[in-house]
Design an enzyme around this catalytic site. Structure first.
Site, PDB file in Angstrom:
ATOM      1  N   HIS A  80       0.772  -1.246   0.000  1.00 52.89           N
ATOM      2  CA  HIS A  80       0.000   0.000   0.000  1.00 52.89           C
ATOM      3  C   HIS A  80       0.803   1.296   0.000  1.00 52.89           C
ATOM      4  CE1 HIS A  80      -3.664  -2.487   1.593  1.00 52.89           C
ATOM      5  NE2 HIS A  80      -3.463  -2.642   0.302  1.00 52.89           N
TER       6      HIS A  80
ATOM      7  N   ASP B 282      -2.030   2.440   6.796  1.00 48.57           N
ATOM      8  CA  ASP B 282      -0.904   1.499   6.709  1.00 48.57           C
ATOM      9  C   ASP B 282       0.429   2.064   7.180  1.00 48.57           C
ATOM     10  OD1 ASP B 282      -1.786  -1.127   5.662  1.00 48.57           O
ATOM     11  OD2 ASP B 282      -2.674   0.113   4.098  1.00 48.57           O
TER      12      ASP B 282
END
Lengths: 402, 402
Positions: free
Chosen positions: B204, B300
């Site tokens: 990500h 993330d």
């Protein structure tokens, strides 16, 4: 003065810039030698003895010598124009030590950040004793391209190209020799001005790194300044610019912000860096690099961002955005730009105070500190300790040290 | 056992995941309450008393309660499924302290890195005394979307979803309650496994950050995994993965590399991470985020990368690529993810050795160090010293500390 002998030139580097400059000088009637390290790049030029120039100027620029022999290239010339990426400046400084002649002028076109300082420092370390003049420009005079074998085109020229010698007391000598040849050349206060107004530091690494995926998957098939510089990219570039300005302010150097530079050079308006990029019609159609193995990183990171960061660290000016971009470049290229780049050590500035740097760039002389001034010494060792700790922690934190 | 009462559920969070899970559980015949912090998101569901589910499963999932009152939502339930970004886990832990009932099971779907540890640490700090069970999954069970008011669609389910409780001695309790409901749930050795096999950490932030310009100038109109992950982007992701693996190795946890994970989950082949991304036909057409204000960064970075970096720093495993991506995220979002994120302090692991961490995740008990073991204490203070120095230098170097 009016009847003064025309200066003779050597142009070192036969890329897009060097071939244009050599041809232009020859067309203006100056005697020009062209040097390149690798023979293949000048083979066509050597065969026909010159370069066909087109664009702003048109004609055949007949060259005196076209050679890969540096001694031959510079023998008897007055002015040596180095027209290469800044990554080659160190090579030329070391290669010129044994062959430079008394009174010769060396100009780095452009110096990026600290070019003249690094050059002078290498001459010093190599024990060079002759009197030469070392200067740097703030930007490159032309927008130019090699368009075929021995064919160069000049698309445009900048109106003003600031130039300064190191030390600044030599600037008049350099300026007097050059301003009749290139009226665009304008004397700058000193090399801190030309070095810190290096706008490539702001315009090149950030947009390249924040567009790595697109550059590689499209081979640069998008507009660099318009599609590449989105609001967040411009905001990041603004952070880098703010840090550059803060280092300049600390050194008492009056430089333009990137936004004001855009307004001045291109006459565009805008409240943010994003707006001035988007409003600049002269950037229309300029494509991104086709690869990230490009001078926007391998030149501008070590030769523009590292010296600004290194100066900032020594002088207590934080440069977090610049540091992070350097770290990213190190990881992307798997190359230690912190070590390759122009640190204060390589610029001969390590351990100096702001006042000492200001005096050094004017006179070229390092003030000898009197042993009685203990406090002065303390400051010096403080600075070194911080740099050292930084190194230790960089390794502990897992910083790039390959 | 066979005639055991069906467990009752509360699903906390009514986003894409929470609505799908609540509807699916209801369709399977379980009693389900749905909680959401803001009323607007559950207004339509509350009005009709359930959710229309389509895709893999079809039908109306009738819910027991639909509420913004947390105490009501969890009163009398057996299993509390938290289905929110990991950034909300801290909020839920604090909000649940006064209302959790003895014996209740809390599952973080998924925990990202350190979710269960952080949750348990907050309960501990808040002086929570009841016996509850805290678990985390390694990934989210569904690919699902809210497609309209009170309408959810499940596009697919993962075959295997590793789950572990903190401490691991509690995993059988959680597994026994859940595996008949969700046969995909598979017990993992402990939460180090579920936390360090968090593949979002690799997939990500790196591609998002290296495509900032394209995301903003096209509003995400390109394929994330194919056009977005160019060779250099994949190489950078590989560096992040190598660092994740090194931290896992130091902790003695056997986790899959990103490449092997892709091979196992999607059955694709390839010698490099770049090749497995390009060869994965199931990634065809998946678009990039439309903005960089996206969970790929704001979830993330603090909840996946910061805990890996923090563990690495404490245990002497360098994580330069991860650190640089965190720094970039801090600058892009102008938010201090180093402070927001899950550090070893927030996970309750600060100062522990590898053996102590291994023992802690199994038993939940911190070993009391005997005062006679001076060397052990020295190690502890060494670690703290390094962390402290890192902080000092981060500031000195101009690291992000806003």
């Amino acid at each position: 003065m009016f009847f003064e002998r025309k200066p003779k030139f050597a142009v070192l580097g036969a890329g897009h810039g060097g071939q244009a400059m050599a041809a232009h000088l020859a067309l203006m009637g100056y005697e020009v030698n062209l040097f390149n390290k690798t023979a293949t790049r000048i083979e066509a030029v050597r065969k026909i003895g010159g370069i066909h120039l087109s664009g702003v100027f048109n004609g055949f620029g007949k060259l005196k010598k076209v050679t890969t022999d540096l001694r031959q290239a510079i023998a008897g010339v007055d002015i040596i124009m180095i027209v290469t990426p800044a990554t080659a400046h160190e090579f030329f400084a070391r290669a010129l030590v044994p062959v430079l002649e008394d009174g010769q002028i060396v100009v780095l076109n452009p110096g990026r950040t600290g070019g003249a300082l690094e050059f002078a420092q290498i001459l010093k370390e190599e024990g060079f004793k002759k009197k030469c003049y070392i200067a740097e420009t703030q930007t490159f005079l032309y927008a130019s391209r090699v368009i075929g074998p021995a064919q160069a085109r000049i698309f445009g020229l900048k109106n003003i190209v600031p130039i300064a010698a190191f030390p600044a007391v030599d600037t008049p000598v350099v300026y007097n020799k050059l301003h009749r040849v290139f009226p665009q050349f304008t004397p700058a206060k000193n090399i801190l001005k030309t070095s810190l107004e290096n706008i490539g530091a702001v315009f090149h690494p950030v947009p390249t790194i924040l567009n790595v995926g697109r550059i590689e998957s499209t081979r640069g098939d998008f507009t660099y300044y318009h599609e590449g510089i989105s609001p967040s990219v411009a905001r990041f570039a603004q952070m880098v610019d703010d840090e550059r300005m803060a280092v300049a302010l600390r050194l008492g150097v009056d430089v333009l912000t990137a936004r004001d530079w855009m307004r001045k050079v291109y006459g565009v308006q805008g409240n943010t860096l994003y707006e001035v990029f988007q409003n600049n019609r002269q950037y229309d159609g300029i494509k991104a690099p086709a690869t990230i193995d490009h001078r926007y990183i391998y030149e501008d990171v070590p030769m523009s961002l590292v010296p600004i960061s290194s100066l900032g660290r020594m002088l207590g000016v934080p440069t977090p955005a610049i540091n992070t971009i350097i770290d990213m470049a190190c990881l992307l290229h798997e190359r230690d730009y912190w070590a390759i780049g122009r640190t204060v050590e390589k610029l001969g500035l390590a351990g100096m105070t702001v006042k000492e740097i200001q005096s050094y760039v004017e006179t070229g002389k390092v003030k000898v500190r009197r042993p009685s001034k203990v406090s002065r010494f303390t400051v010096g060792s403080e600075v070194e300790r911080v740099v050292d700790l930084g190194h230790i922690i960089r390794e502990r934190e897992g910083g790039v040290d390959n």
